[in-house]
Design an enzyme around this catalytic site. Structure first.
Site, PDB file in Angstrom:
ATOM      1  N   GLU A 122       0.818  -1.229   0.000  1.00  0.00           N
ATOM      2  CA  GLU A 122       0.000   0.000   0.000  1.00  0.00           C
ATOM      3  C   GLU A 122       0.851   1.278   0.000  1.00  0.00           C
ATOM      4  O   GLU A 122       0.650   2.162   0.830  1.00  0.00           O
ATOM      5  CB  GLU A 122      -0.958  -0.016   1.200  1.00  0.00           C
ATOM      6  CG  GLU A 122      -1.853  -1.250   1.222  1.00  0.00           C
ATOM      7  CD  GLU A 122      -2.680  -1.392   2.502  1.00  0.00           C
ATOM      8  OE1 GLU A 122      -2.593  -0.522   3.383  1.00  0.00           O
ATOM      9  OE2 GLU A 122      -3.424  -2.390   2.609  1.00  0.00           O
TER      10      GLU A 122
ATOM     11  N   ASN B 178       2.251  -4.859  -3.335  1.00  0.00           N
ATOM     12  CA  ASN B 178       0.884  -5.303  -3.048  1.00  0.00           C
ATOM     13  C   ASN B 178       0.023  -4.078  -2.723  1.00  0.00           C
ATOM     14  O   ASN B 178       0.477  -3.163  -2.038  1.00  0.00           O
ATOM     15  CB  ASN B 178       0.942  -6.232  -1.824  1.00  0.00           C
ATOM     16  CG  ASN B 178      -0.354  -6.951  -1.526  1.00  0.00           C
ATOM     17  OD1 ASN B 178      -0.962  -7.526  -2.427  1.00  0.00           O
ATOM     18  ND2 ASN B 178      -0.778  -6.930  -0.271  1.00  0.00           N
TER      19      ASN B 178
ATOM     20  N   HIS C  53     -10.223  -6.259  -2.108  1.00  0.00           N
ATOM     21  CA  HIS C  53     -11.281  -6.098  -1.096  1.00  0.00           C
ATOM     22  C   HIS C  53     -12.488  -5.459  -1.786  1.00  0.00           C
ATOM     23  O   HIS C  53     -12.553  -4.241  -1.963  1.00  0.00           O
ATOM     24  CB  HIS C  53     -10.775  -5.242   0.070  1.00  0.00           C
ATOM     25  CG  HIS C  53      -9.707  -5.919   0.851  1.00  0.00           C
ATOM     26  ND1 HIS C  53      -9.930  -7.060   1.607  1.00  0.00           N
ATOM     27  CD2 HIS C  53      -8.381  -5.656   0.988  1.00  0.00           C
ATOM     28  CE1 HIS C  53      -8.808  -7.455   2.178  1.00  0.00           C
ATOM     29  NE2 HIS C  53      -7.845  -6.617   1.810  1.00  0.00           N
TER      30      HIS C  53
ATOM     31  N   GLU D  82      -5.810 -10.867  -1.324  1.00  0.00           N
ATOM     32  CA  GLU D  82      -6.643 -10.653  -0.124  1.00  0.00           C
ATOM     33  C   GLU D  82      -8.116 -10.563  -0.484  1.00  0.00           C
ATOM     34  O   GLU D  82      -8.864  -9.757   0.093  1.00  0.00           O
ATOM     35  CB  GLU D  82      -6.228  -9.356   0.590  1.00  0.00           C
ATOM     36  CG  GLU D  82      -4.756  -9.277   0.949  1.00  0.00           C
ATOM     37  CD  GLU D  82      -4.376  -8.042   1.751  1.00  0.00           C
ATOM     38  OE1 GLU D  82      -5.280  -7.337   2.270  1.00  0.00           O
ATOM     39  OE2 GLU D  82      -3.172  -7.769   1.873  1.00  0.00           O
TER      40      GLU D  82
ATOM     41  N   ASP E  31     -11.926 -10.531  -0.695  1.00  0.00           N
ATOM     42  CA  ASP E  31     -13.187 -10.781   0.003  1.00  0.00           C
ATOM     43  C   ASP E  31     -14.246  -9.881  -0.618  1.00  0.00           C
ATOM     44  O   ASP E  31     -13.929  -8.897  -1.283  1.00  0.00           O
ATOM     45  CB  ASP E  31     -13.108 -10.636   1.533  1.00  0.00           C
ATOM     46  CG  ASP E  31     -12.452  -9.362   2.030  1.00  0.00           C
ATOM     47  OD1 ASP E  31     -12.374  -8.388   1.254  1.00  0.00           O
ATOM     48  OD2 ASP E  31     -12.034  -9.334   3.189  1.00  0.00           O
TER      49      ASP E  31
HETATM   50  O1  G3I Z   1      -3.133  -7.064  18.889  1.00  0.00           O
HETATM   51  C1  G3I Z   1      -4.304  -6.557  19.531  1.00  0.00           C
HETATM   52  C2  G3I Z   1      -4.668  -7.419  20.680  1.00  0.00           C
HETATM   53  O2  G3I Z   1      -3.653  -7.364  21.635  1.00  0.00           O
HETATM   54  C3  G3I Z   1      -6.008  -6.958  21.240  1.00  0.00           C
HETATM   55  O3  G3I Z   1      -6.424  -7.844  22.218  1.00  0.00           O
HETATM   56  C4  G3I Z   1      -7.081  -6.886  20.149  1.00  0.00           C
HETATM   57  C5  G3I Z   1      -8.387  -6.314  20.650  1.00  0.00           C
HETATM   58  O4  G3I Z   1      -9.086  -5.689  19.611  1.00  0.00           O
HETATM   59  O5  G3I Z   1      -6.611  -6.069  19.125  1.00  0.00           O
HETATM   60  C6  G3I Z   1      -5.444  -6.590  18.526  1.00  0.00           C
HETATM   61  O6  G3I Z   1      -5.038  -5.873  17.428  1.00  0.00           O
HETATM   62  C7  G3I Z   1      -5.851  -5.988  16.284  1.00  0.00           C
HETATM   63  C8  G3I Z   1      -5.116  -6.711  15.182  1.00  0.00           C
HETATM   64  O7  G3I Z   1      -5.865  -6.718  13.978  1.00  0.00           O
HETATM   65  C9  G3I Z   1      -4.767  -8.142  15.548  1.00  0.00           C
HETATM   66  O8  G3I Z   1      -5.928  -8.880  15.747  1.00  0.00           O
HETATM   67  C10 G3I Z   1      -6.219  -4.581  15.827  1.00  0.00           C
HETATM   68  O9  G3I Z   1      -7.060  -3.990  16.791  1.00  0.00           O
HETATM   69  C11 G3I Z   1      -6.897  -4.618  14.476  1.00  0.00           C
HETATM   70  O10 G3I Z   1      -7.017  -3.288  14.012  1.00  0.00           O
HETATM   71  C12 G3I Z   1      -6.081  -5.419  13.487  1.00  0.00           C
HETATM   72  O11 G3I Z   1      -6.776  -5.421  12.260  1.00  0.00           O
HETATM   73  C13 G3I Z   1      -6.068  -5.961  11.148  1.00  0.00           C
HETATM   74  C14 G3I Z   1      -5.823  -4.870  10.112  1.00  0.00           C
HETATM   75  O12 G3I Z   1      -5.204  -5.431   8.976  1.00  0.00           O
HETATM   76  C15 G3I Z   1      -4.933  -3.749  10.657  1.00  0.00           C
HETATM   77  O13 G3I Z   1      -4.702  -2.806   9.680  1.00  0.00           O
HETATM   78  C16 G3I Z   1      -6.952  -7.039  10.540  1.00  0.00           C
HETATM   79  O14 G3I Z   1      -7.073  -8.128  11.474  1.00  0.00           O
HETATM   80  C17 G3I Z   1      -6.331  -7.534   9.233  1.00  0.00           C
HETATM   81  O15 G3I Z   1      -7.242  -8.369   8.586  1.00  0.00           O
HETATM   82  C18 G3I Z   1      -6.046  -6.360   8.332  1.00  0.00           C
HETATM   83  O16 G3I Z   1      -5.415  -6.839   7.169  1.00  0.00           O
HETATM   84  C19 G3I Z   1      -5.128  -5.878   6.154  1.00  0.00           C
HETATM   85  C20 G3I Z   1      -3.890  -6.352   5.419  1.00  0.00           C
HETATM   86  O17 G3I Z   1      -2.843  -6.594   6.339  1.00  0.00           O
HETATM   87  C21 G3I Z   1      -3.458  -5.355   4.352  1.00  0.00           C
HETATM   88  N1  G3I Z   1      -4.545  -5.045   3.455  1.00  0.00           N
HETATM   89  C22 G3I Z   1      -5.802  -4.669   4.088  1.00  0.00           C
HETATM   90  C23 G3I Z   1      -6.233  -5.714   5.097  1.00  0.00           C
HETATM   91  C24 G3I Z   1      -7.566  -5.393   5.693  1.00  0.00           C
HETATM   92  O18 G3I Z   1      -7.494  -4.196   6.427  1.00  0.00           O
END
Ligand code: G3I
Length: 345
Positions: free
Chosen positions: A158, A199, A235, A264, A266
């Site tokens: 990105e 990517n 996405h 990715e 969905d």
């Molecule tokens: O690590 C903390 C954890 O300690 C806590 O308990 C929990 C409670 O909410 O949060 C955890 O962090 C979260 C993390 O995912 C791990 O689960 C964050 O809040 C959450 O914002 C984070 O979201 C991820 C997101 O990227 C962050 O930008 C999504 O799961 C993940 O699917 C998403 O993936 C991205 C790709 O990497 C890049 N392209 C877009 C895609 C979708 O956004």
């Protein structure tokens, strides 16, 4: 006896896809095999560890995997110099046991960076020279750790805005645009066999982003930088039109000598779910795979989670969800069945 031997020899001489194309594959793994690609999913490591049904479906259906979060910088080095590889290792080990290739996601991103790094840059205790060293060490350490075990890395993720300008990040601001060439070179040195990708999202349809990304690739190639692939995140949402020109966009990158992956995918919808929305969603998934298969060098078709039980969508888009191939109980949705009907032209 002689005729039996001749018959067996004839069967053995026919390549698998030539005769297999007549029957519907029993699952995504077989579909992928018949079409000469890998079909993958992002993996939620907590679910992989604790949910037997999740693990079973993942390992049955998918021949490629990506860590949804476990290989991001904040996950692998939460404190400076303290590496936590457990989750990433678990994914790589599970992949090896189940004949799955792995996409490393992601080496350089503006998101999910550890606080020690972003704070240090913000308050000036980490200057540009040190930041460059930190980045080089991060890329080298992570790629070297999984050398030979990662098919493809999302090296930069990105880096372009929707308006075609370069995304402001600590990397661009403090290191200048040359950091992109640097990280590809460092990654290549650490694992010369891994395919190195750029990517992005919205790259399926957004013209300014497409043009800028094409020129980044050309520029890197002109400098002799090892870049091998482009990842289309994919996405999508059924409330928006399907990106109808996607196959042509893929071809433009393929014409530069890159391999292609859908990284990715969905397809979300505004809730509640209805049979009509599921049918539209099925059509989007089917078209995405058809587009990928229309390009000879499309090697991988990865979905961003395979079950609505674990999907980033509801947490990010208010009132939206149901974006995956299987529902929360792991029952296949129309989109899953639609994929099984797709054949390479
Ligand atoms: O690590 C903390 C954890 O300690 C806590 O308990 C929990 C409670 O909410 O949060 C955890 O962090 C979260 C993390 O995912 C791990 O689960 C964050 O809040 C959450 O914002 C984070 O979201 C991820 C997101 O990227 C962050 O930008 C999504 O799961 C993940 O699917 C998403 O993936 C991205 C790709 O990497 C890049 N392209 C877009 C895609 C979708 O956004």
């Amino acid at each position: 006896m002689k005729s039996l031997i001749i018959a067996l020899a004839l069967v053995a001489a026919v390549p698998f896809p030539a005769h297999a194309e007549h029957r519907t594959p029993r699952d995504l793994r077989e579909l992928a095999y018949q079409n000469g690609i890998r079909i993958g999913s992002a993996v939620d490591i907590a679910a992989l560890r604790s949910e037997d049904d999740y693990r079973k479906v993942l390992n049955r259906e998918f021949s490629h995997v990506t860590a949804e979060n476990a290989m991001k910088w904040e996950s692998v080095e939460p404190e400076r110099g303290v590496f936590t590889w457990g989750d990433a290792d678990a994914l790589v080990d599970n992949a090896r046991r189940n004949n799955q290739k792995v996409r490393g996601h992601t080496l350089v991103w503006h998101n999910q960076l550890p606080a020690w790094l972003t704070t240090g840059v913000e308050n000036g205790t980490i200057d540009a020279a040190e930041l460059r060293d930190i980045l080089r060490d991060h890329v080298t350490t992570q790629v070297r750790r999984y050398k030979g075990k990662i098919r493809a890395w999302d090296v930069v993720n990105e880096v372009v805005n929707d308006d075609g300008t370069m995304r402001q990040s600590i990397w661009l601001t403090h290191l200048g645009p040359g950091y992109i060439a640097d990280v590809f070179r460092w990654a290549h040195r650490a694992d010369p066999h891994a395919k190195l990708y750029i990517n992005d999202y919205n790259l399926e349809w957004n013209a300014p982003k497409i043009e800028t990304t094409l020129s980044i690739v050309k520029d890197l190639q002109a400098q002799g930088v090892p870049i091998h692939g482009v990842g289309f995140q994919g996405h999508l949402g059924i409330q928006y039109d399907y990106p109808g020109d996607w196959a042509n966009v893929m071809k433009r990158f393929a014409d530069l000598g890159l391999e292609i992956a859908v990284t990715e995918l969905d397809v979300r919808m505004v809730l509640p779910v209805t049979p009509e929305k599921l049918a539209t969603q099925a059509d989007y998934y089917r078209r995405a795979l058809t587009d990928c298969l229309s390009v000879k060098v499309c090697r991988e078709f990865t979905v961003w989670g395979f079950t609505d039980r674990h999907s980033w969508v509801p947490g990010w888009f208010d009132g939206e969800g149901a974006a995956c191939l299987l529902d929360e109980n792991l029952a296949p949705k129309p989109a899953y069945h639609a994929l099984l009907t797709v054949k390479k032209a």
